[in-house]
Motif scaffolding. Structure first.
Motif, PDB file in Angstrom:
ATOM      1  N   LEU A   1       0.826  -1.211   0.000  1.00 51.35           N
ATOM      2  CA  LEU A   1       0.000   0.000   0.000  1.00 51.35           C
ATOM      3  C   LEU A   1       0.859   1.259   0.000  1.00 51.35           C
ATOM      4  N   TYR A   2       1.963   1.228   0.759  1.00 55.08           N
ATOM      5  CA  TYR A   2       2.807   2.422   0.807  1.00 55.08           C
ATOM      6  C   TYR A   2       3.536   2.630  -0.520  1.00 55.08           C
ATOM      7  N   PHE A   3       3.984   1.544  -1.139  1.00 56.54           N
ATOM      8  CA  PHE A   3       4.617   1.675  -2.453  1.00 56.54           C
ATOM      9  C   PHE A   3       3.627   2.190  -3.501  1.00 56.54           C
ATOM     10  N   LEU A   4       2.367   1.835  -3.326  1.00 56.29           N
ATOM     11  CA  LEU A   4       1.328   2.359  -4.213  1.00 56.29           C
ATOM     12  C   LEU A   4       1.191   3.876  -4.023  1.00 56.29           C
ATOM     13  N   ILE A   5       1.288   4.329  -2.774  1.00 54.24           N
ATOM     14  CA  ILE A   5       1.262   5.772  -2.495  1.00 54.24           C
ATOM     15  C   ILE A   5       2.424   6.458  -3.213  1.00 54.24           C
ATOM     16  N   VAL A   6       3.611   5.873  -3.110  1.00 53.78           N
ATOM     17  CA  VAL A   6       4.800   6.445  -3.753  1.00 53.78           C
ATOM     18  C   VAL A   6       4.601   6.525  -5.264  1.00 53.78           C
ATOM     19  N   ALA A   7       4.066   5.437  -5.858  1.00 54.26           N
ATOM     20  CA  ALA A   7       3.841   5.405  -7.306  1.00 54.26           C
ATOM     21  C   ALA A   7       2.849   6.479  -7.737  1.00 54.26           C
ATOM     22  N   LEU A   8       1.785   6.660  -6.947  1.00 60.39           N
ATOM     23  CA  LEU A   8       0.775   7.676  -7.269  1.00 60.39           C
ATOM     24  C   LEU A   8       1.346   9.085  -7.143  1.00 60.39           C
TER      25      LEU A   8
ATOM     26  N   PHE B   1       8.765  19.365  -2.768  1.00 54.95           N
ATOM     27  CA  PHE B   1       7.831  18.397  -2.179  1.00 54.95           C
ATOM     28  C   PHE B   1       8.337  16.970  -2.377  1.00 54.95           C
ATOM     29  N   LEU B   2       8.806  16.661  -3.599  1.00 54.91           N
ATOM     30  CA  LEU B   2       9.269  15.299  -3.882  1.00 54.91           C
ATOM     31  C   LEU B   2      10.486  14.924  -3.042  1.00 54.91           C
ATOM     32  N   ILE B   3      11.412  15.869  -2.872  1.00 50.51           N
ATOM     33  CA  ILE B   3      12.605  15.591  -2.071  1.00 50.51           C
ATOM     34  C   ILE B   3      12.235  15.329  -0.618  1.00 50.51           C
ATOM     35  N   LEU B   4      11.339  16.162  -0.076  1.00 53.57           N
ATOM     36  CA  LEU B   4      10.908  15.967   1.318  1.00 53.57           C
ATOM     37  C   LEU B   4      10.099  14.683   1.475  1.00 53.57           C
TER      38      LEU B   4
ATOM     39  N   SER C   1       9.521   9.100   3.133  1.00 53.26           N
ATOM     40  CA  SER C   1       9.199   7.735   2.712  1.00 53.26           C
ATOM     41  C   SER C   1      10.281   6.755   3.129  1.00 53.26           C
ATOM     42  N   LEU C   2      11.543   7.181   3.008  1.00 54.24           N
ATOM     43  CA  LEU C   2      12.644   6.300   3.406  1.00 54.24           C
ATOM     44  C   LEU C   2      12.530   5.949   4.885  1.00 54.24           C
ATOM     45  N   ALA C   3      12.196   6.962   5.714  1.00 49.19           N
ATOM     46  CA  ALA C   3      12.049   6.709   7.154  1.00 49.19           C
ATOM     47  C   ALA C   3      10.890   5.770   7.422  1.00 49.19           C
ATOM     48  N   VAL C   4       9.781   5.955   6.687  1.00 46.07           N
ATOM     49  CA  VAL C   4       8.602   5.103   6.879  1.00 46.07           C
ATOM     50  C   VAL C   4       8.898   3.664   6.481  1.00 46.07           C
ATOM     51  N   ILE C   5       9.570   3.493   5.348  1.00 42.01           N
ATOM     52  CA  ILE C   5       9.869   2.139   4.860  1.00 42.01           C
ATOM     53  C   ILE C   5      10.815   1.416   5.817  1.00 42.01           C
ATOM     54  N   ILE C   6      11.836   2.121   6.308  1.00 43.13           N
ATOM     55  CA  ILE C   6      12.749   1.507   7.275  1.00 43.13           C
ATOM     56  C   ILE C   6      12.008   1.119   8.548  1.00 43.13           C
ATOM     57  N   SER C   7      11.132   2.007   8.988  1.00 43.01           N
ATOM     58  CA  SER C   7      10.343   1.727  10.183  1.00 43.01           C
ATOM     59  C   SER C   7       9.414   0.531   9.968  1.00 43.01           C
ATOM     60  N   ALA C   8       8.810   0.465   8.771  1.00 46.87           N
ATOM     61  CA  ALA C   8       7.892  -0.640   8.468  1.00 46.87           C
ATOM     62  C   ALA C   8       8.609  -1.974   8.432  1.00 46.87           C
ATOM     63  N   ILE C   9       9.818  -1.961   7.855  1.00 51.38           N
ATOM     64  CA  ILE C   9      10.598  -3.204   7.803  1.00 51.38           C
ATOM     65  C   ILE C   9      10.990  -3.635   9.217  1.00 51.38           C
ATOM     66  N   THR C  10      11.339  -2.656  10.058  1.00 52.72           N
ATOM     67  CA  THR C  10      11.712  -2.950  11.440  1.00 52.72           C
ATOM     68  C   THR C  10      10.551  -3.559  12.205  1.00 52.72           C
TER      69      THR C  10
END
Length: 225
Positions: free
Chosen positions: A8-15, A67-70, A75-84
């Motif tokens: 779902l989060y990768f779908l957000i990134v793609a959108l 906006f994209l850079i921020l 997103s990187l922080a969210v993905i790392i947190s999700a994997i953890t």
């Protein structure tokens, strides 16, 4: 649940990328360039110097890129947190589904002609309000054809160009325009047609790449004695 969260989060990134591509295209970027730059800024990789000027010199594109850079850093922080916490139940899937739904609606709306027309009008307004003439991207302003270039040629001491008047160099049969001459610390722009080319001059040219290459070869050839 963890895998579903990631999907779902990768779908957000793609959108977000696709919405940004639409926004970039409405400012005049080509689709391929727009998508590459959006992905580059989101991932902080591959943001090439040449094409980055198309973003940096444009006020609307700069805002989109910020906006994209921020968002990419977040997103990187969210993905790392999700994997953890991949085995955790507290992944708030309902909220992610809602976010995906909202972004999907924005993406679909952004594809409609009415929305595109409104956004283009807004972007044009921002351009007129914020973009100074000095900020106009040179690639968009002058590179009208794929073979057009802006470059400079340094006139050598024994060059075939020495002693020629500017009108002789940029004769009508040539697709070459002299923008200005840099002579020492002076930039000569006024009454260029009256100028005679001297050794040490740096000629700033705009025109057809092949014609300028021919001129560069003439510059390398020695003036007959």
């Amino acid at each position: 649940m963890g895998i579903l969260f990631m999907l779902l989060y990768f779908l957000i990134v793609a959108l977000v990328i696709e919405i940004s591509v639409i926004a970039f295209m409405l400012t005049g970027l080509e689709k391929e360039v727009a998508r590459y730059q959006a992905v580059s800024m989101l991932t902080s990789t591959g943001f090439t110097t040449d094409e980055s000027q198309l973003i940096l010199d444009h006020p609307v594109r700069r805002r989109i890129s910020m906006f994209l850079i921020l968002f990419g850093a977040f997103s990187l922080a969210v993905i790392i947190s999700a994997i953890t916490n991949i085995l955790s139940d507290d992944l708030r899937l309902n909220k992610l589904i809602m976010i995906n739904g909202v972004l999907l609606v924005i993406f679909i709306a952004g594809k409609t002609p009415m929305t595109k027309k409104w956004l283009q009008h807004r972007f044009d307004y921002e351009m007129k309000k914020n973009l100074d003439l000095s900020e106009l991207p040179i690639k968009e302003a002058l590179f009208l054809n794929k073979d057009d270039i802006v470059t400079d040629i340094s006139v050598e001491e024994h060059s075939h160009l020495c002693g020629l008047r500017v009108t002789q160099m940029t004769e009508q049969s040539r697709d070459i325009n002299l923008l200005f001459i840099q002579r020492g610390e002076v930039n000569i722009r006024k009454e260029l047609s009256e100028e005679t080319i001297q050794a040490g001059d740096k000629l700033y040219l705009y025109g057809d790449k092949h014609e300028i290459e021919k001129l560069a070869k003439e510059n390398e050839s020695e003036k007959p004695h």
